[in-house]
Design an enzyme around this catalytic site. Sequence first.
Site, PDB file in Angstrom:
ATOM      1  N   PRO A  57      -5.309-137.032  75.703  1.00  0.00           N
ATOM      2  CA  PRO A  57      -4.743-136.509  76.955  1.00  0.00           C
ATOM      3  C   PRO A  57      -4.825-137.560  78.065  1.00  0.00           C
ATOM      4  CG  PRO A  57      -6.342-134.970  76.011  1.00  0.00           C
ATOM      5  CD  PRO A  57      -6.432-136.232  75.199  1.00  0.00           C
ATOM      6  N   GLY A  58      -3.717-137.739  78.776  1.00  0.00           N
ATOM      7  CA  GLY A  58      -3.701-138.688  79.912  1.00  0.00           C
ATOM      8  C   GLY A  58      -3.825-140.139  79.494  1.00  0.00           C
ATOM      9  N   TYR A  92     -13.843-140.845  82.567  1.00  0.00           N
ATOM     10  CA  TYR A  92     -14.600-142.110  82.427  1.00  0.00           C
ATOM     11  C   TYR A  92     -14.184-143.110  83.505  1.00  0.00           C
ATOM     12  CZ  TYR A  92     -15.561-146.888  80.903  1.00  0.00           C
ATOM     13  OH  TYR A  92     -15.930-148.214  80.874  1.00  0.00           O
ATOM     14  N   ASP A 111     -11.570-152.791  83.612  1.00  0.00           N
ATOM     15  CA  ASP A 111     -10.169-152.855  84.053  1.00  0.00           C
ATOM     16  C   ASP A 111      -9.559-151.454  84.179  1.00  0.00           C
ATOM     17  OD1 ASP A 111      -9.870-152.219  81.353  1.00  0.00           O
ATOM     18  OD2 ASP A 111      -8.418-153.807  80.924  1.00  0.00           O
ATOM     19  N   GLU A 112     -10.230-150.443  83.609  1.00  0.00           N
ATOM     20  CA  GLU A 112      -9.668-149.083  83.676  1.00  0.00           C
ATOM     21  C   GLU A 112      -9.653-148.538  85.100  1.00  0.00           C
ATOM     22  OE1 GLU A 112     -10.592-146.255  80.717  1.00  0.00           O
ATOM     23  OE2 GLU A 112     -10.742-147.756  79.126  1.00  0.00           O
ATOM     24  N   THR A 159     -24.557-140.570  85.135  1.00  0.00           N
ATOM     25  CA  THR A 159     -25.009-141.958  84.905  1.00  0.00           C
ATOM     26  C   THR A 159     -24.165-142.959  85.671  1.00  0.00           C
ATOM     27  OG1 THR A 159     -26.046-141.549  82.778  1.00  0.00           O
ATOM     28  CG2 THR A 159     -25.162-143.764  83.123  1.00  0.00           C
ATOM     29  N   GLY A 196     -24.513-155.089  76.199  1.00  0.00           N
ATOM     30  CA  GLY A 196     -25.852-155.449  76.667  1.00  0.00           C
ATOM     31  C   GLY A 196     -26.646-156.225  75.637  1.00  0.00           C
TER      32      GLY A 196
HETATM   33  P1  NAD Z   1     -22.332-148.779  75.238  1.00  0.00           P
HETATM   34  O1  NAD Z   1     -22.035-147.324  75.268  1.00  0.00           O
HETATM   35  O2  NAD Z   1     -22.330-149.504  73.930  1.00  0.00           O
HETATM   36  O3  NAD Z   1     -23.761-149.032  75.900  1.00  0.00           O
HETATM   37  C1  NAD Z   1     -24.200-148.342  77.046  1.00  0.00           C
HETATM   38  C2  NAD Z   1     -25.723-148.472  77.128  1.00  0.00           C
HETATM   39  O4  NAD Z   1     -26.161-147.819  78.342  1.00  0.00           O
HETATM   40  C3  NAD Z   1     -26.471-147.792  75.978  1.00  0.00           C
HETATM   41  O5  NAD Z   1     -27.469-148.653  75.460  1.00  0.00           O
HETATM   42  C4  NAD Z   1     -27.084-146.553  76.616  1.00  0.00           C
HETATM   43  O6  NAD Z   1     -28.285-146.132  75.992  1.00  0.00           O
HETATM   44  C5  NAD Z   1     -27.318-147.036  78.040  1.00  0.00           C
HETATM   45  N1  NAD Z   1     -27.386-145.932  79.009  1.00  0.00           N
HETATM   46  C6  NAD Z   1     -26.495-144.910  79.148  1.00  0.00           C
HETATM   47  N2  NAD Z   1     -26.915-144.067  80.109  1.00  0.00           N
HETATM   48  C7  NAD Z   1     -28.081-144.590  80.605  1.00  0.00           C
HETATM   49  C8  NAD Z   1     -28.984-144.171  81.620  1.00  0.00           C
HETATM   50  N3  NAD Z   1     -28.775-143.043  82.316  1.00  0.00           N
HETATM   51  N4  NAD Z   1     -30.083-144.933  81.865  1.00  0.00           N
HETATM   52  C9  NAD Z   1     -30.306-146.069  81.139  1.00  0.00           C
HETATM   53  N5  NAD Z   1     -29.497-146.487  80.159  1.00  0.00           N
HETATM   54  C10 NAD Z   1     -28.383-145.764  79.893  1.00  0.00           C
HETATM   55  O7  NAD Z   1     -21.332-149.461  76.268  1.00  0.00           O
HETATM   56  P2  NAD Z   1     -20.693-150.932  76.258  1.00  0.00           P
HETATM   57  O8  NAD Z   1     -19.392-150.888  75.561  1.00  0.00           O
HETATM   58  O9  NAD Z   1     -21.719-151.909  75.874  1.00  0.00           O
HETATM   59  O10 NAD Z   1     -20.368-151.077  77.819  1.00  0.00           O
HETATM   60  C11 NAD Z   1     -21.325-151.647  78.713  1.00  0.00           C
HETATM   61  C12 NAD Z   1     -20.730-151.669  80.108  1.00  0.00           C
HETATM   62  O11 NAD Z   1     -19.562-152.466  80.134  1.00  0.00           O
HETATM   63  C13 NAD Z   1     -20.321-150.295  80.628  1.00  0.00           C
HETATM   64  O12 NAD Z   1     -20.670-150.241  81.985  1.00  0.00           O
HETATM   65  C14 NAD Z   1     -18.806-150.270  80.453  1.00  0.00           C
HETATM   66  O13 NAD Z   1     -18.209-149.446  81.401  1.00  0.00           O
HETATM   67  C15 NAD Z   1     -18.470-151.726  80.677  1.00  0.00           C
HETATM   68  N6  NAD Z   1     -17.250-152.221  79.999  1.00  0.00           N
HETATM   69  C16 NAD Z   1     -17.104-152.057  78.659  1.00  0.00           C
HETATM   70  C17 NAD Z   1     -15.988-152.600  78.025  1.00  0.00           C
HETATM   71  C18 NAD Z   1     -15.774-152.437  76.528  1.00  0.00           C
HETATM   72  O14 NAD Z   1     -14.708-152.784  76.024  1.00  0.00           O
HETATM   73  N7  NAD Z   1     -16.749-151.945  75.775  1.00  0.00           N
HETATM   74  C19 NAD Z   1     -15.016-153.280  78.774  1.00  0.00           C
HETATM   75  C20 NAD Z   1     -15.195-153.418  80.152  1.00  0.00           C
HETATM   76  C21 NAD Z   1     -16.335-152.895  80.749  1.00  0.00           C
HETATM   77  O1  DAU Z   2     -10.478-151.503  79.047  1.00  0.00           O
HETATM   78  C1  DAU Z   2     -11.887-151.496  79.043  1.00  0.00           C
HETATM   79  C2  DAU Z   2     -12.371-150.232  78.383  1.00  0.00           C
HETATM   80  O2  DAU Z   2     -12.084-150.362  76.992  1.00  0.00           O
HETATM   81  C3  DAU Z   2     -13.860-149.977  78.610  1.00  0.00           C
HETATM   82  O3  DAU Z   2     -14.077-149.748  79.974  1.00  0.00           O
HETATM   83  C4  DAU Z   2     -14.332-148.762  77.797  1.00  0.00           C
HETATM   84  O4  DAU Z   2     -15.730-148.611  77.907  1.00  0.00           O
HETATM   85  C5  DAU Z   2     -13.973-148.991  76.337  1.00  0.00           C
HETATM   86  O5  DAU Z   2     -14.325-147.847  75.581  1.00  0.00           O
HETATM   87  C6  DAU Z   2     -12.477-149.282  76.179  1.00  0.00           C
HETATM   88  O6  DAU Z   2     -11.676-148.107  76.485  1.00  0.00           O
HETATM   89  P1  DAU Z   2     -10.398-147.691  75.582  1.00  0.00           P
HETATM   90  O7  DAU Z   2     -10.160-146.254  75.780  1.00  0.00           O
HETATM   91  O8  DAU Z   2      -9.273-148.628  75.792  1.00  0.00           O
HETATM   92  O9  DAU Z   2     -11.025-147.993  74.109  1.00  0.00           O
HETATM   93  P2  DAU Z   2     -10.959-147.192  72.727  1.00  0.00           P
HETATM   94  O10 DAU Z   2     -11.539-148.102  71.691  1.00  0.00           O
HETATM   95  O11 DAU Z   2     -11.505-145.820  72.825  1.00  0.00           O
HETATM   96  O12 DAU Z   2      -9.391-147.092  72.478  1.00  0.00           O
HETATM   97  C7  DAU Z   2      -8.566-148.256  72.405  1.00  0.00           C
HETATM   98  C8  DAU Z   2      -7.139-147.791  72.143  1.00  0.00           C
HETATM   99  O13 DAU Z   2      -7.081-147.222  70.829  1.00  0.00           O
HETATM  100  C9  DAU Z   2      -6.689-146.705  73.098  1.00  0.00           C
HETATM  101  O14 DAU Z   2      -5.328-146.903  73.448  1.00  0.00           O
HETATM  102  C10 DAU Z   2      -6.832-145.414  72.296  1.00  0.00           C
HETATM  103  C11 DAU Z   2      -6.596-145.866  70.863  1.00  0.00           C
HETATM  104  N1  DAU Z   2      -7.350-145.075  69.852  1.00  0.00           N
HETATM  105  C12 DAU Z   2      -8.696-144.943  70.028  1.00  0.00           C
HETATM  106  C13 DAU Z   2      -9.441-144.217  69.119  1.00  0.00           C
HETATM  107  C14 DAU Z   2     -10.931-144.046  69.313  1.00  0.00           C
HETATM  108  C15 DAU Z   2      -6.698-144.530  68.761  1.00  0.00           C
HETATM  109  O15 DAU Z   2      -5.462-144.677  68.594  1.00  0.00           O
HETATM  110  N2  DAU Z   2      -7.432-143.804  67.872  1.00  0.00           N
HETATM  111  C16 DAU Z   2      -8.775-143.609  68.004  1.00  0.00           C
HETATM  112  O16 DAU Z   2      -9.390-142.925  67.147  1.00  0.00           O
END
Ligand code: NAD
Ligand code: DAU
Length: 347
Positions: free
Chosen positions: A283-284, A159, A132-133, A98, A13
């Site tokens: 897990p999973g 999630y 994509d999850e 949320t 954001g």
């Molecule tokens: P993030 O956790 O960094 O940010 C989430 C934001 O939402 C925070 O600022 C939090 O305060 C706000 N929020 C949470 N609950 C709320 C509520 N009830 N009311 C108002 N605000 C609230 O997440 P991000 O990584 O920036 O992800 C943003 C979006 O993109 C999410 O919907 C996530 O599912 C999606 N997404 C993330 C990724 C990734 O790799 N990070 C990839 C694909 C999709």
């Molecule tokens: O694919 C999009 C998603 O990517 C978003 O929707 C989610 O919001 C975002 O958190 C992310 O999910 P992942 O579970 O893929 O991301 P994470 O960074 O938690 O983990 C990436 C990979 O790394 C995953 O296979 C788990 C592994 N991992 C993660 C952590 C935190 C580790 O091996 N060690 C760790 O400590």
Amino acid sequence: MHILLTGGAGFIGSNFVKMVLAARPNVRITNLDVLTYSGNLENLSDVQNHPRYRFVKGDILDTATVAPLMEEADCVVHMAAESHVDRSIMDSGPFIRTNVVGTQVLLDCWRRSRGGERVSKQAGRFVYVSTDEVYGSLPLGRPELLFTEQTPLKGNSPYSASKLGGDVLASAYHHTFGMDICITRCSNNHGPYQFPEKVIPLFVTNLIENKQVPLYGDGQNVRDWLHVDDHCEAILTVLEKGRSGEAYNIGGNNEKSNLELTHAILWLMGKGPEMIKPVADRPGHDRRYAIDASKIKAELGWEPTRSAWPKALESTVRWYVDNQAWWRNVKSGAYRAYYEKQYGNRG
Ligand code: NAD
Ligand code: DAU
């Protein structure tokens, strides 16, 4: 145009706010964010007084806050969420509230603000930022298999299931009420201001602190990495040009196993493999995500321009090296309790 953005104080954001303000001189943004642990106004300090930007602290679950903001907006980009898989495994309650109920509240408020039962297509677009999850997991050893927009939806973690709930609600509101809704489904992002619970900022900041990096399971799980700027541009493209009712995959065509990613980070930081700590698997744990993003390219002309590997990773790593005050502040306080709970007893 006036965008109501939810979750704009988080990782994606805050990058989206800055990109849109710079790229679209006629767009105003209202950022509605409740500031959970991952929401941080420091991410937005350089635009906090921008004349076309406004921050409102509030919960997407709270109709009384949401409804008047919707009256003023021309469109909605909804990305507020609980976003971390490991936290959803510890406690799924906030994820359902949320990501599912919050999305329903927003959709209903938007529908009412645009006139009720059947909504005109001109009434204003609502973009749901999914992930994509929602497609579940692909096997290893089958590189020809990719997630397309036709892949059946499947939520493997609390999630993913909660994001899937929001995703199908968004589709249902388009189908039932004729609302102008688009959905984006993106792969893993990296870049500045990502909360250091996610693997890249967690590993980089641990290494700067000379701590080992906890690699789950056999390290063979695969993610498709995209720079956050590419994701933000894709969301804006879908907002401006997407076809109503459609979902669009967004990906970097950049598959890496976690072990490959970890070695790349170690190399960029001048550290050796002794810094890897193999720990019990998630897990999973979904095995592989891989995106076919040909639809958004063919229909809307978007493709990634800032995600080339390893240059993009290098720029992200450098950001955390250069911005230690930001993450050191984030990693103090409640973060320590989370880290202990998540990794303390992980053999
Ligand atoms: P993030 O956790 O960094 O940010 C989430 C934001 O939402 C925070 O600022 C939090 O305060 C706000 N929020 C949470 N609950 C709320 C509520 N009830 N009311 C108002 N605000 C609230 O997440 P991000 O990584 O920036 O992800 C943003 C979006 O993109 C999410 O919907 C996530 O599912 C999606 N997404 C993330 C990724 C990734 O790799 N990070 C990839 C694909 C999709
Ligand atoms: O694919 C999009 C998603 O990517 C978003 O929707 C989610 O919001 C975002 O958190 C992310 O999910 P992942 O579970 O893929 O991301 P994470 O960074 O938690 O983990 C990436 C990979 O790394 C995953 O296979 C788990 C592994 N991992 C993660 C952590 C935190 C580790 O091996 N060690 C760790 O400590």
